[in-house]
Design a protein around this motif. Structure first.
Motif, PDB file in Angstrom:
ATOM      1  N   UNK A   1      60.256   0.447  57.376  1.00 31.80           N
ATOM      2  CA  UNK A   1      59.799   0.064  56.038  1.00 31.80           C
ATOM      3  C   UNK A   1      59.452   1.257  55.168  1.00 31.80           C
ATOM      4  N   UNK A   2      59.525   2.475  55.719  1.00 29.52           N
ATOM      5  CA  UNK A   2      59.208   3.667  54.951  1.00 29.52           C
ATOM      6  C   UNK A   2      57.727   3.976  54.879  1.00 29.52           C
ATOM      7  N   UNK A   3      56.924   3.315  55.746  1.00 29.67           N
ATOM      8  CA  UNK A   3      55.481   3.583  55.758  1.00 29.67           C
ATOM      9  C   UNK A   3      55.221   4.783  56.681  1.00 29.67           C
ATOM     10  N   UNK A   4      55.589   5.978  56.207  1.00 33.04           N
ATOM     11  CA  UNK A   4      55.563   7.171  57.052  1.00 33.04           C
ATOM     12  C   UNK A   4      54.143   7.509  57.488  1.00 33.04           C
ATOM     13  N   UNK A   5      53.201   7.458  56.543  1.00 32.30           N
ATOM     14  CA  UNK A   5      51.826   7.819  56.881  1.00 32.30           C
ATOM     15  C   UNK A   5      51.234   6.824  57.876  1.00 32.30           C
ATOM     16  N   UNK A   6      51.470   5.527  57.658  1.00 33.49           N
ATOM     17  CA  UNK A   6      50.957   4.512  58.582  1.00 33.49           C
ATOM     18  C   UNK A   6      51.542   4.693  59.975  1.00 33.49           C
ATOM     19  N   UNK A   7      52.840   5.025  60.031  1.00 34.25           N
ATOM     20  CA  UNK A   7      53.474   5.253  61.329  1.00 34.25           C
ATOM     21  C   UNK A   7      52.851   6.458  62.031  1.00 34.25           C
ATOM     22  N   UNK A   8      52.540   7.516  61.265  1.00 33.61           N
ATOM     23  CA  UNK A   8      51.930   8.719  61.845  1.00 33.61           C
ATOM     24  C   UNK A   8      50.541   8.406  62.409  1.00 33.61           C
TER      25      UNK A   8
END
Length: 566
Positions: free
Chosen positions: A25-32
Protein backbone atom coordinates in the motif's frame (compact mmCIF):
# COMPACT_ATOMS: atom_id res chain seq x y z
CA UNK A 1 -11.68 -41.25 8.26
CA UNK A 2 -8.68 -39.03 8.82
CA UNK A 3 -8.46 -36.78 11.84
CA UNK A 4 -9.06 -33.07 11.32
CA UNK A 5 -5.77 -31.19 11.17
CA UNK A 6 -5.50 -28.29 13.64
CA UNK A 7 -5.29 -24.69 12.46
CA UNK A 8 -2.10 -22.90 13.52
CA UNK A 9 -1.98 -19.10 13.38
CA UNK A 10 0.85 -17.28 15.14
CA UNK A 11 1.21 -13.60 15.92
CA UNK A 12 4.46 -13.66 13.98
CA UNK A 13 2.66 -14.81 10.82
CA UNK A 14 0.01 -12.12 11.24
CA UNK A 15 2.69 -9.44 11.66
CA UNK A 16 4.46 -10.56 8.48
CA UNK A 17 1.15 -10.52 6.61
CA UNK A 18 0.35 -6.98 7.78
CA UNK A 19 3.92 -5.89 6.97
CA UNK A 20 3.45 -7.11 3.40
CA UNK A 21 0.14 -5.23 3.19
CA UNK A 22 1.84 -2.00 4.37
CA UNK A 23 4.51 -2.40 1.72
CA UNK A 24 1.97 -3.10 -1.04
CA UNK A 25 0.00 0.00 0.00
CA UNK A 26 3.04 2.30 0.08
CA UNK A 27 2.93 2.76 3.86
CA UNK A 28 6.73 2.71 4.10
CA UNK A 29 7.01 4.28 7.54
CA UNK A 30 4.34 2.00 9.03
CA UNK A 31 6.07 -1.03 7.55
CA UNK A 32 9.40 0.10 9.06
CA UNK A 33 7.90 0.62 12.53
CA UNK A 34 6.15 -2.78 12.48
CA UNK A 35 9.33 -4.49 11.30
CA UNK A 36 11.37 -2.86 14.11
CA UNK A 37 8.87 -3.32 16.97
CA UNK A 38 7.93 -6.84 15.90
CA UNK A 39 11.57 -7.92 15.37
CA UNK A 40 10.50 -9.35 12.04
CA UNK A 41 14.10 -9.73 10.86
CA UNK A 42 14.39 -12.57 13.37
CA UNK A 43 11.23 -14.25 12.10
CA UNK A 44 11.47 -17.42 10.03
CA UNK A 45 8.62 -16.06 7.91
CA UNK A 46 10.15 -12.63 7.15
CA UNK A 47 11.87 -13.65 3.94
CA UNK A 48 8.91 -15.68 2.73
CA UNK A 49 7.13 -14.39 -0.39
CA UNK A 50 3.65 -13.03 0.36
CA UNK A 51 1.51 -12.58 -2.78
CA UNK A 52 0.28 -9.06 -3.38
CA UNK A 53 -3.12 -8.45 -1.80
CA UNK A 54 -2.91 -11.62 0.32
CA UNK A 55 -4.37 -9.94 3.43
CA UNK A 56 -7.39 -8.67 1.49
CA UNK A 57 -7.79 -12.11 -0.10
CA UNK A 58 -7.86 -13.85 3.28
CA UNK A 59 -10.33 -11.33 4.72
CA UNK A 60 -12.57 -11.85 1.70
CA UNK A 61 -12.58 -15.59 2.39
CA UNK A 62 -13.45 -14.87 6.02
CA UNK A 63 -16.50 -12.88 4.87
CA UNK A 64 -17.56 -15.77 2.65
CA UNK A 65 -17.37 -18.05 5.68
CA UNK A 66 -19.38 -15.52 7.71
CA UNK A 67 -22.04 -15.49 4.99
CA UNK A 68 -22.27 -19.27 5.00
CA UNK A 69 -22.45 -19.30 8.79
CA UNK A 70 -25.26 -16.71 8.88
CA UNK A 71 -27.31 -18.02 5.94
CA UNK A 72 -27.05 -21.78 6.31
CA UNK A 73 -30.72 -22.18 7.28
CA UNK A 74 -32.01 -21.17 3.84
CA UNK A 75 -35.27 -19.74 5.17
CA UNK A 76 -37.25 -16.82 3.73
CA UNK A 77 -35.18 -14.31 5.63
CA UNK A 78 -31.75 -15.57 4.62
CA UNK A 79 -32.71 -16.37 1.03
CA UNK A 80 -33.86 -12.79 0.46
CA UNK A 81 -31.29 -11.01 2.65
CA UNK A 82 -29.91 -7.86 1.04
CA UNK A 83 -27.77 -6.62 3.91
CA UNK A 84 -24.04 -6.53 3.08
CA UNK A 85 -21.31 -8.38 4.96
CA UNK A 86 -18.55 -6.13 6.29
CA UNK A 87 -15.42 -6.75 8.32
CA UNK A 88 -16.10 -4.44 11.26
CA UNK A 89 -19.90 -4.57 11.60
CA UNK A 90 -21.94 -7.52 12.81
CA UNK A 91 -24.27 -8.80 10.09
CA UNK A 92 -28.03 -8.50 10.62
CA UNK A 93 -30.27 -9.97 7.93
CA UNK A 94 -32.51 -7.54 6.06
CA UNK A 95 -35.32 -8.53 3.70
CA UNK A 96 -35.51 -7.34 0.12
CA UNK A 97 -37.70 -4.20 0.38
CA UNK A 98 -39.45 -5.16 -2.86
CA UNK A 99 -40.97 -8.22 -1.19
CA UNK A 100 -44.44 -7.83 0.39
CA UNK A 101 -44.44 -7.78 4.20
CA UNK A 102 -45.61 -10.97 5.88
CA UNK A 103 -45.90 -9.81 9.47
CA UNK A 104 -48.56 -7.63 11.06
CA UNK A 105 -48.37 -5.80 14.35
CA UNK A 106 -50.62 -4.52 17.04
CA UNK A 107 -50.52 -0.79 17.91
CA UNK A 108 -47.73 0.46 20.20
CA UNK A 109 -48.16 0.12 23.93
CA UNK A 110 -48.78 3.19 26.07
CA UNK A 111 -45.78 4.76 27.86
CA UNK A 112 -43.67 1.89 29.20
CA UNK A 113 -42.99 2.97 32.75
CA UNK A 114 -46.67 2.73 33.63
CA UNK A 115 -48.55 -0.52 33.99
CA UNK A 116 -51.01 -1.72 31.34
CA UNK A 117 -52.05 -5.31 30.77
CA UNK A 118 -51.14 -6.52 27.30
CA UNK A 119 -53.83 -7.45 24.80
CA UNK A 120 -53.93 -10.27 22.30
CA UNK A 121 -52.50 -9.70 18.86
CA UNK A 122 -49.82 -10.74 16.40
CA UNK A 123 -46.35 -9.56 17.28
CA UNK A 124 -43.08 -9.17 15.48
CA UNK A 125 -41.26 -12.48 15.20
CA UNK A 126 -37.52 -12.65 15.67
CA UNK A 127 -35.70 -15.88 14.95
CA UNK A 128 -32.37 -17.12 16.26
CA UNK A 129 -30.24 -19.87 14.81
CA UNK A 130 -30.48 -23.38 16.18
CA UNK A 131 -28.80 -24.10 19.46
CA UNK A 132 -24.99 -24.22 19.33
CA UNK A 133 -22.84 -27.21 20.03
CA UNK A 134 -21.54 -27.66 23.60
CA UNK A 135 -18.17 -26.09 22.91
CA UNK A 136 -19.84 -22.98 21.47
CA UNK A 137 -22.19 -22.29 24.35
CA UNK A 138 -21.62 -19.06 26.29
CA UNK A 139 -21.15 -18.78 30.01
CA UNK A 140 -24.18 -18.37 32.24
CA UNK A 141 -23.69 -14.74 33.17
CA UNK A 142 -22.94 -13.40 29.72
CA UNK A 143 -25.21 -12.03 27.04
CA UNK A 144 -26.01 -14.76 24.55
CA UNK A 145 -25.75 -12.73 21.37
CA UNK A 146 -22.24 -14.02 20.64
CA UNK A 147 -23.48 -17.51 19.85
CA UNK A 148 -26.85 -16.78 18.25
CA UNK A 149 -27.29 -14.79 15.01
CA UNK A 150 -30.64 -12.98 15.14
CA UNK A 151 -32.73 -12.54 12.01
CA UNK A 152 -34.25 -9.07 12.55
CA UNK A 153 -37.40 -8.48 10.50
CA UNK A 154 -36.45 -5.12 9.07
CA UNK A 155 -39.50 -4.86 6.82
CA UNK A 156 -41.03 -3.32 9.90
CA UNK A 157 -38.06 -2.71 12.14
CA UNK A 158 -38.86 -1.79 15.70
CA UNK A 159 -37.69 1.77 16.25
CA UNK A 160 -36.19 2.46 19.64
CA UNK A 161 -36.06 6.18 20.32
CA UNK A 162 -32.83 7.41 21.83
CA UNK A 163 -33.13 8.41 25.44
CA UNK A 164 -31.96 11.98 25.62
CA UNK A 165 -31.75 11.64 29.40
CA UNK A 166 -29.33 8.72 29.37
CA UNK A 167 -27.20 10.24 32.10
CA UNK A 168 -30.12 11.24 34.30
CA UNK A 169 -32.96 8.74 34.14
CA UNK A 170 -36.25 9.28 35.94
CA UNK A 171 -36.88 7.75 39.33
CA UNK A 172 -40.66 8.02 39.00
CA UNK A 173 -43.15 7.45 36.24
CA UNK A 174 -43.74 11.17 35.68
CA UNK A 175 -41.46 11.16 32.63
CA UNK A 176 -41.84 7.77 30.97
CA UNK A 177 -39.47 6.74 28.20
CA UNK A 178 -41.25 6.27 24.83
CA UNK A 179 -41.43 2.80 23.37
CA UNK A 180 -43.00 1.00 20.43
CA UNK A 181 -42.85 -2.39 22.11
CA UNK A 182 -45.35 -4.88 20.73
CA UNK A 183 -46.31 -7.79 22.97
CA UNK A 184 -48.82 -10.60 22.54
CA UNK A 185 -50.24 -12.85 25.21
CA UNK A 186 -51.60 -16.37 25.02
CA UNK A 187 -51.89 -18.25 28.29
CA UNK A 188 -53.27 -21.60 27.17
CA UNK A 189 -50.72 -22.77 24.58
CA UNK A 190 -50.26 -26.36 25.75
CA UNK A 191 -50.14 -29.72 23.97
CA UNK A 192 -53.45 -31.55 24.62
CA UNK A 193 -51.64 -34.54 26.13
CA UNK A 194 -49.44 -32.55 28.51
CA UNK A 195 -51.65 -30.91 31.13
CA UNK A 196 -48.71 -30.33 33.47
CA UNK A 197 -47.00 -27.71 31.26
CA UNK A 198 -48.52 -24.31 30.54
CA UNK A 199 -47.08 -21.81 28.07
CA UNK A 200 -47.34 -18.05 28.67
CA UNK A 201 -46.73 -15.86 25.65
CA UNK A 202 -45.85 -12.24 26.32
CA UNK A 203 -42.33 -11.77 24.95
CA UNK A 204 -41.19 -11.08 21.41
CA UNK A 205 -37.73 -12.58 21.81
CA UNK A 206 -35.74 -15.14 23.78
CA UNK A 207 -36.61 -15.34 27.48
CA UNK A 208 -33.25 -15.41 29.24
CA UNK A 209 -34.24 -15.02 32.90
CA UNK A 210 -37.15 -15.93 35.17
CA UNK A 211 -37.70 -15.66 38.94
CA UNK A 212 -40.57 -16.46 41.31
CA UNK A 213 -41.52 -13.76 43.77
CA UNK A 214 -40.30 -14.87 47.24
CA UNK A 215 -43.25 -13.30 49.07
CA UNK A 216 -46.20 -13.74 46.70
CA UNK A 217 -46.39 -17.33 45.49
CA UNK A 218 -48.45 -16.50 42.39
CA UNK A 219 -46.19 -13.80 40.94
CA UNK A 220 -43.49 -14.66 38.38
CA UNK A 221 -40.99 -12.25 36.84
CA UNK A 222 -39.45 -12.88 33.40
CA UNK A 223 -37.04 -10.98 31.18
CA UNK A 224 -36.11 -11.25 27.53
CA UNK A 225 -33.50 -10.31 24.96
CA UNK A 226 -35.35 -7.11 24.01
CA UNK A 227 -35.10 -5.76 27.61
CA UNK A 228 -38.81 -6.38 28.32
CA UNK A 229 -39.68 -7.45 31.87
CA UNK A 230 -43.05 -9.17 32.41
CA UNK A 231 -44.73 -9.73 35.76
CA UNK A 232 -47.22 -12.59 35.63
CA UNK A 233 -50.04 -13.25 38.13
CA UNK A 234 -50.75 -16.97 37.91
CA UNK A 235 -54.04 -18.58 38.79
CA UNK A 236 -54.38 -21.06 41.59
CA UNK A 237 -54.53 -24.64 40.20
CA UNK A 238 -58.00 -26.19 40.23
CA UNK A 239 -59.53 -29.52 39.11
CA UNK A 240 -61.33 -27.70 36.29
CA UNK A 241 -58.16 -25.99 35.09
CA UNK A 242 -55.12 -28.14 35.95
CA UNK A 243 -52.85 -26.48 33.37
CA UNK A 244 -50.89 -23.50 34.79
CA UNK A 245 -52.41 -20.25 33.48
CA UNK A 246 -51.99 -16.54 34.08
CA UNK A 247 -53.63 -13.19 33.64
CA UNK A 248 -52.14 -10.94 30.97
CA UNK A 249 -48.75 -9.80 32.31
CA UNK A 250 -47.81 -6.39 33.60
CA UNK A 251 -45.15 -5.30 31.13
CA UNK A 252 -42.25 -3.06 32.12
CA UNK A 253 -40.28 -1.59 29.20
CA UNK A 254 -37.42 0.84 29.62
CA UNK A 255 -35.42 0.93 26.42
CA UNK A 256 -32.48 2.89 25.08
CA UNK A 257 -31.23 3.22 21.52
CA UNK A 258 -28.64 0.46 21.48
CA UNK A 259 -28.30 -2.66 19.37
CA UNK A 260 -27.78 -5.11 22.20
CA UNK A 261 -30.08 -5.09 25.22
CA UNK A 262 -30.13 -8.67 26.51
CA UNK A 263 -31.32 -9.01 30.09
CA UNK A 264 -28.65 -10.96 31.95
CA UNK A 265 -29.99 -11.13 35.51
CA UNK A 266 -33.29 -10.93 37.37
CA UNK A 267 -33.50 -10.72 41.16
CA UNK A 268 -36.39 -10.04 43.56
CA UNK A 269 -35.88 -8.21 46.83
CA UNK A 270 -36.41 -10.50 49.87
CA UNK A 271 -39.80 -8.91 50.60
CA UNK A 272 -40.90 -9.39 47.00
CA UNK A 273 -41.63 -5.69 46.47
CA UNK A 274 -38.85 -4.87 43.95
CA UNK A 275 -37.52 -6.63 40.86
CA UNK A 276 -34.02 -5.74 39.63
CA UNK A 277 -32.57 -6.57 36.22
CA UNK A 278 -29.11 -6.25 34.73
CA UNK A 279 -28.71 -5.76 31.01
CA UNK A 280 -26.15 -5.79 28.25
CA UNK A 281 -27.22 -2.25 27.28
CA UNK A 282 -25.42 -1.02 30.47
CA UNK A 283 -28.59 -0.16 32.41
CA UNK A 284 -29.70 -1.21 35.87
CA UNK A 285 -33.49 -1.37 35.98
CA UNK A 286 -35.62 -1.79 39.09
CA UNK A 287 -39.42 -1.88 39.09
CA UNK A 288 -41.88 -2.70 41.83
CA UNK A 289 -44.21 -5.70 41.84
CA UNK A 290 -46.94 -3.64 40.16
CA UNK A 291 -44.63 -2.81 37.25
CA UNK A 292 -43.90 0.81 38.20
CA UNK A 293 -40.40 2.14 37.65
CA UNK A 294 -38.47 2.42 40.92
CA UNK A 295 -34.96 3.14 39.68
CA UNK A 296 -33.09 3.18 36.35
CA UNK A 297 -29.41 4.02 36.22
CA UNK A 298 -27.00 4.19 33.32
CA UNK A 299 -23.76 2.24 33.77
CA UNK A 300 -22.29 3.45 30.48
CA UNK A 301 -18.80 4.04 31.86
CA UNK A 302 -18.85 0.62 33.50
CA UNK A 303 -20.39 -1.32 30.61
CA UNK A 304 -22.88 -4.20 30.55
CA UNK A 305 -24.31 -5.42 33.86
CA UNK A 306 -23.88 -9.19 34.24
CA UNK A 307 -25.35 -9.78 37.70
CA UNK A 308 -27.70 -8.16 40.22
CA UNK A 309 -28.14 -9.40 43.78
CA UNK A 310 -30.15 -8.01 46.72
CA UNK A 311 -28.64 -8.29 50.20
CA UNK A 312 -30.46 -10.57 52.70
CA UNK A 313 -32.20 -7.57 54.27
CA UNK A 314 -32.94 -5.86 50.95
CA UNK A 315 -31.04 -2.74 52.04
CA UNK A 316 -28.44 -3.02 49.29
CA UNK A 317 -28.18 -4.27 45.72
CA UNK A 318 -24.96 -5.40 44.05
CA UNK A 319 -24.27 -5.04 40.34
CA UNK A 320 -21.35 -6.65 38.50
CA UNK A 321 -20.05 -4.95 35.36
CA UNK A 322 -17.86 -5.75 32.38
CA UNK A 323 -15.21 -3.22 33.45
CA UNK A 324 -14.47 -5.35 36.52
CA UNK A 325 -16.23 -3.08 39.01
CA UNK A 326 -18.90 -3.95 41.57
CA UNK A 327 -21.37 -1.30 42.68
CA UNK A 328 -23.36 -1.42 45.91
CA UNK A 329 -26.63 0.54 45.72
CA UNK A 330 -28.54 1.87 48.72
CA UNK A 331 -32.07 0.85 47.72
CA UNK A 332 -34.15 3.04 50.10
CA UNK A 333 -32.08 6.10 49.10
CA UNK A 334 -32.02 5.14 45.39
CA UNK A 335 -28.35 6.05 45.32
CA UNK A 336 -24.92 4.52 44.79
CA UNK A 337 -23.47 3.53 48.16
CA UNK A 338 -19.95 2.55 47.05
CA UNK A 339 -18.02 1.32 44.02
CA UNK A 340 -15.33 -1.37 44.25
CA UNK A 341 -12.61 -1.90 41.63
CA UNK A 342 -10.87 -5.11 42.64
CA UNK A 343 -11.07 -7.10 39.39
CA UNK A 344 -8.71 -6.31 36.54
CA UNK A 345 -11.30 -7.35 33.99
CA UNK A 346 -14.95 -8.31 33.67
CA UNK A 347 -16.79 -9.19 36.90
CA UNK A 348 -19.18 -12.05 36.15
CA UNK A 349 -21.03 -12.79 39.39
CA UNK A 350 -21.62 -11.57 42.96
CA UNK A 351 -22.98 -13.23 46.10
CA UNK A 352 -23.73 -12.10 49.67
CA UNK A 353 -22.18 -13.84 52.69
CA UNK A 354 -24.02 -11.56 55.12
CA UNK A 355 -25.78 -8.22 54.95
CA UNK A 356 -22.47 -6.34 54.82
CA UNK A 357 -20.02 -8.84 53.30
CA UNK A 358 -20.14 -9.99 49.68
CA UNK A 359 -18.08 -12.03 47.22
CA UNK A 360 -17.30 -11.29 43.57
CA UNK A 361 -15.66 -13.30 40.80
CA UNK A 362 -14.45 -12.52 37.33
CA UNK A 363 -12.50 -13.10 34.15
CA UNK A 364 -9.20 -12.47 35.98
CA UNK A 365 -9.74 -15.85 37.78
CA UNK A 366 -9.90 -14.14 41.19
CA UNK A 367 -12.55 -14.29 43.90
CA UNK A 368 -12.68 -11.35 46.30
CA UNK A 369 -14.36 -11.27 49.71
CA UNK A 370 -15.32 -7.66 50.46
CA UNK A 371 -16.86 -5.78 53.37
CA UNK A 372 -19.14 -2.92 52.38
CA UNK A 373 -17.39 -0.19 54.34
CA UNK A 374 -13.79 -1.15 53.46
CA UNK A 375 -11.74 -0.42 50.35
CA UNK A 376 -9.45 -3.45 50.24
CA UNK A 377 -10.81 -7.01 50.06
CA UNK A 378 -10.89 -9.01 53.30
CA UNK A 379 -9.37 -11.88 51.33
CA UNK A 380 -8.65 -12.84 47.74
CA UNK A 381 -9.07 -16.47 46.68
CA UNK A 382 -6.81 -17.18 43.70
CA UNK A 383 -6.56 -20.89 42.98
CA UNK A 384 -8.59 -21.12 39.76
CA UNK A 385 -6.40 -20.95 36.64
CA UNK A 386 -9.06 -19.46 34.35
CA UNK A 387 -12.21 -17.34 34.37
CA UNK A 388 -14.55 -17.87 37.32
CA UNK A 389 -18.08 -17.97 35.95
CA UNK A 390 -20.35 -18.31 38.97
CA UNK A 391 -20.29 -18.32 42.78
CA UNK A 392 -22.96 -19.59 45.18
CA UNK A 393 -23.22 -19.84 48.99
CA UNK A 394 -24.67 -22.86 50.77
CA UNK A 395 -27.91 -22.30 52.74
CA UNK A 396 -25.96 -21.62 55.96
CA UNK A 397 -23.65 -19.15 54.14
CA UNK A 398 -20.57 -20.89 55.56
CA UNK A 399 -19.35 -22.45 52.31
CA UNK A 400 -18.80 -20.81 48.93
CA UNK A 401 -18.78 -22.78 45.67
CA UNK A 402 -17.16 -21.47 42.51
CA UNK A 403 -16.93 -22.83 38.96
CA UNK A 404 -14.50 -21.96 36.22
CA UNK A 405 -13.32 -22.26 32.65
CA UNK A 406 -10.49 -24.39 34.01
CA UNK A 407 -12.95 -27.33 34.16
CA UNK A 408 -13.17 -27.46 37.95
CA UNK A 409 -15.39 -26.27 40.77
CA UNK A 410 -14.06 -25.34 44.20
CA UNK A 411 -15.62 -25.24 47.65
CA UNK A 412 -14.26 -22.64 50.07
CA UNK A 413 -14.81 -22.43 53.81
CA UNK A 414 -15.72 -18.75 54.30
CA UNK A 415 -17.07 -18.90 57.85
CA UNK A 416 -13.98 -17.19 59.29
CA UNK A 417 -13.41 -14.87 56.33
CA UNK A 418 -16.76 -13.09 56.61
CA UNK A 419 -15.91 -12.39 60.26
CA UNK A 420 -12.67 -10.74 59.22
CA UNK A 421 -10.39 -13.68 60.09
CA UNK A 422 -8.09 -15.30 57.55
CA UNK A 423 -9.04 -18.82 56.52
CA UNK A 424 -6.39 -21.51 56.87
CA UNK A 425 -8.43 -24.22 55.17
CA UNK A 426 -7.66 -25.26 51.61
CA UNK A 427 -10.58 -25.42 49.18
CA UNK A 428 -12.07 -28.73 48.11
CA UNK A 429 -11.48 -29.30 44.39
CA UNK A 430 -14.16 -30.93 42.24
CA UNK A 431 -12.52 -32.38 39.12
CA UNK A 432 -14.10 -34.48 36.39
CA UNK A 433 -15.74 -32.23 33.81
CA UNK A 434 -13.97 -32.14 30.45
CA UNK A 435 -14.91 -28.54 29.60
CA UNK A 436 -15.94 -25.23 31.16
CA UNK A 437 -18.03 -25.58 34.33
CA UNK A 438 -20.74 -22.96 33.82
CA UNK A 439 -23.31 -23.49 36.59
CA UNK A 440 -23.42 -24.58 40.21
CA UNK A 441 -26.26 -25.13 42.69
CA UNK A 442 -26.39 -26.15 46.35
CA UNK A 443 -28.89 -28.74 47.45
CA UNK A 444 -31.21 -27.27 50.11
CA UNK A 445 -30.50 -28.60 53.59
CA UNK A 446 -31.17 -32.33 53.82
CA UNK A 447 -31.44 -33.66 57.35
CA UNK A 448 -30.92 -37.27 56.18
CA UNK A 449 -27.39 -36.72 54.84
CA UNK A 450 -24.18 -36.10 56.80
CA UNK A 451 -22.76 -33.89 54.03
CA UNK A 452 -24.01 -31.16 51.74
CA UNK A 453 -24.54 -31.89 48.05
CA UNK A 454 -23.39 -29.55 45.30
CA UNK A 455 -24.45 -29.80 41.66
CA UNK A 456 -22.46 -28.60 38.65
CA UNK A 457 -23.12 -28.44 34.92
CA UNK A 458 -20.69 -28.00 32.08
CA UNK A 459 -20.30 -27.21 28.42
CA UNK A 460 -19.42 -30.91 28.07
CA UNK A 461 -23.17 -31.58 28.26
CA UNK A 462 -23.14 -33.33 31.64
CA UNK A 463 -24.27 -32.49 35.16
CA UNK A 464 -22.75 -33.93 38.33
CA UNK A 465 -23.62 -34.26 42.01
CA UNK A 466 -20.78 -33.95 44.53
CA UNK A 467 -20.03 -34.62 48.18
CA UNK A 468 -18.98 -31.12 49.19
CA UNK A 469 -16.96 -32.39 52.16
CA UNK A 470 -14.72 -34.83 50.31
CA UNK A 471 -14.98 -33.71 46.68
CA UNK A 472 -16.24 -37.15 45.65
CA UNK A 473 -18.39 -37.25 42.53
CA UNK A 474 -21.63 -38.98 43.54
CA UNK A 475 -23.09 -39.35 40.04
CA UNK A 476 -22.85 -38.10 36.46
CA UNK A 477 -25.99 -37.22 34.48
CA UNK A 478 -25.34 -37.47 30.74
CA UNK A 479 -28.87 -37.46 29.30
CA UNK A 480 -28.48 -34.19 27.41
CA UNK A 481 -27.38 -34.13 23.78
CA UNK A 482 -25.92 -30.61 24.02
CA UNK A 483 -24.75 -28.12 26.62
CA UNK A 484 -26.66 -27.62 29.87
CA UNK A 485 -27.61 -24.00 30.47
CA UNK A 486 -29.30 -24.18 33.86
CA UNK A 487 -29.71 -26.46 36.89
CA UNK A 488 -31.86 -26.32 40.02
CA UNK A 489 -32.83 -28.35 43.07
CA UNK A 490 -36.39 -28.53 44.33
CA UNK A 491 -36.70 -26.51 47.58
CA UNK A 492 -37.47 -29.72 49.50
CA UNK A 493 -34.14 -31.23 48.29
CA UNK A 494 -35.94 -34.23 46.81
CA UNK A 495 -35.54 -33.54 43.07
CA UNK A 496 -32.94 -32.06 40.75
CA UNK A 497 -33.57 -30.50 37.30
CA UNK A 498 -31.38 -29.74 34.29
CA UNK A 499 -32.18 -27.96 31.01
CA UNK A 500 -30.23 -26.67 28.06
CA UNK A 501 -29.52 -26.22 24.40
CA UNK A 502 -31.21 -29.44 23.28
CA UNK A 503 -34.58 -28.22 24.60
CA UNK A 504 -34.87 -30.99 27.18
CA UNK A 505 -35.89 -30.60 30.81
CA UNK A 506 -34.82 -33.63 32.85
CA UNK A 507 -35.91 -34.11 36.46
CA UNK A 508 -34.02 -36.58 38.65
CA UNK A 509 -34.56 -38.09 42.06
CA UNK A 510 -31.66 -36.88 44.24
CA UNK A 511 -31.40 -40.08 46.31
CA UNK A 512 -31.89 -42.69 43.60
CA UNK A 513 -30.19 -40.44 41.01
CA UNK A 514 -32.51 -41.66 38.28
CA UNK A 515 -34.47 -39.73 35.66
CA UNK A 516 -38.06 -39.46 36.86
CA UNK A 517 -39.57 -37.26 34.16
CA UNK A 518 -38.48 -35.49 30.96
CA UNK A 519 -40.02 -32.90 28.68
CA UNK A 520 -38.84 -31.29 25.45
CA UNK A 521 -39.68 -27.91 23.96
CA UNK A 522 -41.17 -27.95 20.48
CA UNK A 523 -40.48 -25.85 17.40
CA UNK A 524 -37.31 -24.62 15.71
CA UNK A 525 -35.94 -22.64 18.66
CA UNK A 526 -35.96 -25.12 21.51
CA UNK A 527 -33.26 -24.05 23.98
CA UNK A 528 -34.20 -23.61 27.65
CA UNK A 529 -32.12 -20.80 29.13
CA UNK A 530 -33.22 -20.74 32.77
CA UNK A 531 -35.34 -22.61 35.28
CA UNK A 532 -36.58 -21.47 38.68
CA UNK A 533 -38.26 -23.88 41.10
CA UNK A 534 -41.01 -22.84 43.53
CA UNK A 535 -42.58 -24.75 46.41
CA UNK A 536 -45.15 -23.14 48.67
CA UNK A 537 -47.82 -25.14 50.48
CA UNK A 538 -49.47 -27.35 47.88
CA UNK A 539 -47.77 -25.49 45.03
CA UNK A 540 -44.82 -27.16 43.34
CA UNK A 541 -43.92 -25.41 40.07
CA UNK A 542 -41.00 -24.82 37.72
CA UNK A 543 -40.69 -21.70 35.54
CA UNK A 544 -38.85 -22.01 32.23
CA UNK A 545 -37.25 -19.27 30.12
CA UNK A 546 -37.40 -20.47 26.50
CA UNK A 547 -35.55 -19.50 23.34
CA UNK A 548 -38.89 -19.43 21.49
CA UNK A 549 -40.00 -16.41 23.54
CA UNK A 550 -42.44 -18.45 25.60
CA UNK A 551 -42.47 -18.80 29.37
CA UNK A 552 -43.11 -22.36 30.47
CA UNK A 553 -44.72 -23.28 33.81
CA UNK A 554 -44.49 -26.92 34.87
CA UNK A 555 -46.95 -28.00 37.56
CA UNK A 556 -44.91 -30.72 39.25
CA UNK A 557 -47.93 -31.74 41.35
CA UNK A 558 -49.70 -32.84 38.14
CA UNK A 559 -46.94 -35.30 37.20
CA UNK A 560 -47.56 -38.75 38.75
CA UNK A 561 -43.92 -39.82 38.49
CA UNK A 562 -42.86 -36.85 40.65
CA UNK A 563 -45.42 -37.08 43.41
CA UNK A 564 -44.32 -38.01 46.89
CA UNK A 565 -45.28 -41.59 47.63
CA UNK A 566 -46.53 -42.11 51.16
Amino acid sequence: MTATQPFVITADEVNCLIHAYFQDSGFVHSAFVLRAEGHLEKSEHFGQHVPRGELVELLSKALLYSEAEAHWKGNAMTNNCKAPFTILNRHVCSLDPSLPPTVTFQPPLPPPDTVHPVTNGTAEKRKASTSPAPEEVPKEKRARTEEMEVDSMTTSTEQRPADSRAQSLPETVDNPVPSTSKVEVETHLVPPDDIAVGMLKGHNSEVFVCAWNPANKNILGTGSKDTVMNIWHLHEPSPNEPTPTSESPLTFVHRVDVEQGDLTSLDWSPDGKLLAAGSYDTYLRICDSSGQLYLAESMQKKGPVFATRFSPSGQYLLTASIDGSVCAWDIPKKALYKQYRHHERCCLDVEWLSDDVFVSCGVDSNIHVVKLDTDAPLETLSIHSDEVNQIKCNPQRTLLASCSDDGTARIWDVGDVKLGRASSKKPVTLSGHTSTVSSIAWCPEDQTADYEILATSSLDGTARLWNSSTGECLTVFNDHMASIYTISFSPDARLFATAGADGHLHIYDVKSREVKWSWRASGERIAIFEIDWQQSGDLNRIALGLESGLVGVVDVAQIPALRIRQ
